[in-house]
Design a protein around this motif. Structure first.
Motif: not given
Ligand SMILES: Cc1cc2nc3c(=O)[nH]c(=O)nc-3n(C[C@H](O)[C@H](O)[C@H](O)COP(=O)(O)OP(=O)(O)OC[C@H]3O[C@@H](n4cnc5c(N)ncnc54)[C@H](O)[C@@H]3O)c2cc1C
Ligand code: FES
Ligand code: FES
Lengths: 290, 157
Positions: A3, A32, A47, B18-22, B63, B65-66
């Protein structure tokens, strides 16, 4: 998965060059969905939310330079005057929540033929600013799309901004779908009248492998409007109809779950006729006097 | 990865994300906040609506991470202790809840509407709630609840 969180445009371009497989994520409203449904497992997400250069805009008398990550909600709120077609298209995107996150950069990045920003950008001859560590380039919107969900964007490039010429005449956008909210266009159409140059711009969405212009319709209408700009009376029905016909003929739609090719062509000619009538009525109000 | 995010006024940390997690997953499964609901995971239903830096979003499409260093407010963060927010109270009073699955998202969306537009017209209410689906109520009671909440919040004068 990695990420990556760049905090400047330079860092973001460096990261994209070092990780060409990384998938940029802005509003996430396309990315997403793919991640949640296991349709995509990228090596990394990049990002863009912390990159201030992408979230800003500048405007002068001629051009709005709109950062790639400016959300639709902001476009609707701030730019309805100078970019009316794009603001109208933005208003039809998804729902309030989607418009709060979704961006024109993401719409272009996905390059779906159904993307709602595209017809509006085509109608005004917008330009897309791309950048990489190798340098920057500007691509005309009509050259940006190369196929369904494909564009000229290179693996190490990011979309930085779109340059939208400030409106000098009326613009309209309309879209056909099953309801008013949350609808992927069955087909869509944008039109822009440019009284200063006597020209006409169009954009067709969701009716071909890429968003496209109706060039014959543009030329036909520009010729018909010559001599009418200074004395705008309602346009004769046959002009509206012919314009509609030419727009329908410019499309190369397919049959799919959202509609048949025949229906799309027919609906496009209706949209073209209606949007032109609205635009001309707006012009006749005198607001756009050259 | 680790995500540090302010949620409902408190600094929270989620580990092993997990990096793709919402954001929705992190709220529900890692931070013990099941208010935002998971129904479609594709932005269509609005039941996962939360505020991100004061703006209503579908948390299933952010995401995790965002959200690092940013602020999130969920339906759990609207009440003042035991005192319900006027929007919540209005949903109870008007019977705008049946199975309740859509309710948290609708409450956040309505809360935002009333904060921005103190005396919304019916058209404005419908537009503001266009991203929130309800399979039970037929929406009429929800409209009543939002009108009541707007009046209670001091609009309509
Ligand atoms: C419920 C729902 C309804 C929707 N309704 C509509 C609709 O009515 N009309 C419509 O047009 N779309 C709609 N969409 C699709 C989506 O919202 C739009 O395409 C939106 O513009 C995407 O923007 P984003 O910032 O969220 O993109 P993201 O999901 O963040 O990114 C989309 C793509 O663009 C790439 N990308 C993003 N920014 C950049 C950049 N700066 N440089 C290079 N690549 C980049 C990403 O890598 C990705 O491939 C809808 C989506 C959902 C979930
Ligand atoms: S779960 Fe996010 S919109 Fe449905
Ligand atoms: S109350 Fe059941 S979905 Fe709305």
């Amino acid at each position: 998965m990695d990420f990556l969180r760049p905090t400047t445009l330079a860092e973001a371009l460096r990261a994209k060059a070092d990780n060409p497989d990384a998938v940029p994520i802005a509003g996430g409203t396309d990315v997403m969905v793919e991640l949640n449904f296991d349709k995509r497992r990228p090596k990394a997400l990049l990002d863009l939310n912390q990159v201030p250069e992408l979230a800003t805009w500048t405007e002068d008398d001629e051009t709005l330079v709109l950062g790639a990550s400016v959300p639709y909600a902001t476009i609707i709120r701030r730019f309805a005057d100078i970019a009316p077609g794009l603001a109208m298209a933005s208003r039809t995107v998804g729902s309030p929540q989607i418009r709060n996150r979704g961006t024109v950069g993401g719409n272009l990045g996905s390059a779906s033929p159904a993307g709602d920003a595209h017809p509006a950008l085509l109608a005004v001859n917008a330009t897309v600013d791309l950048a990489s560590v190798r340098g920057s380039r500007s691509v005309g919107i009509h050259e940006f799309f190369t196929g369904p969900k494909r564009s000229v964007l290179e693996p190490d490039e990011l979309i930085v901004a779109v340059r939208v010429p400030v409106a000098t005449g009326p613009q309209q956008f309309a879209k056909v779908g099953t309801r008013n909210a949350m609808v992927i266009a069955v087909c869509s159409f944008g039109v822009a009248l440019h009284p200063k140059t006597g020209s006409v711009g169009t954009g067709i969405g969701s009716a071909g492998p890429t968003p496209l212009r109706a060039e014959d319709a543009q030329l036909y209408l520009a010729a018909e409007l010559e001599g009418r700009w200074n004395d705008p009376k309602p346009l004769p029905d046959n002009v509206l109809r012919e314009f509609g016909q030419l727009v329908g003929a410019a499309a190369s739609p397919i049959d799919d779950v959202r509609g048949t090719a025949d229906y799309r062509r027919h609906a496009l000619s209706v949209l073209a006729r209606r949007t032109l009538a609205w635009a001309w009525q707006d012009y006749s109000s005198g607001r756009w006097a050259a | 990865m680790r995500v540090n995010v302010e949620v409902n006024g408190k600094q929270r940390t989620a580990d092993d994300v997990w990096e793709g997690e919402s954001l929705l997953y992190v709220l529900r499964e890692r931070l013990g906040l099941p208010g935002a609901k998971n129904a479609c995971e594709q932005g269509e239903c609005g039941s996962c609506t939360v505020y991100l830096d004061g703006v209503p979003v579908c948390s299933c499409l952010v995401a995790a991470g965002q959200t690092e260093g940013r602020s999130v407010r969920t339906v759990e963060g609207l009440a003042d202790g035991d005192k319900l927010d006027p929007v919540q109270a209005a949903f109870v009073a008007e019977g705008a809840v049946q199975c309740g699955f859509c309710t948290p998202g609708l409450i956040v969306a309505a809360h935002d509407l009333i904060a921005r537009t103190p005396n919304p017209s019916d058209a404005e209410i419908r537009e503001a709630l266009a991203g929130n689906l309800c399979r039970c109520t037929g929406y009429e009671k929800i409209m009543d609840a939002v009108r009541t909440a707007a009046a209670a919040a001091g609009g309509g004068q």
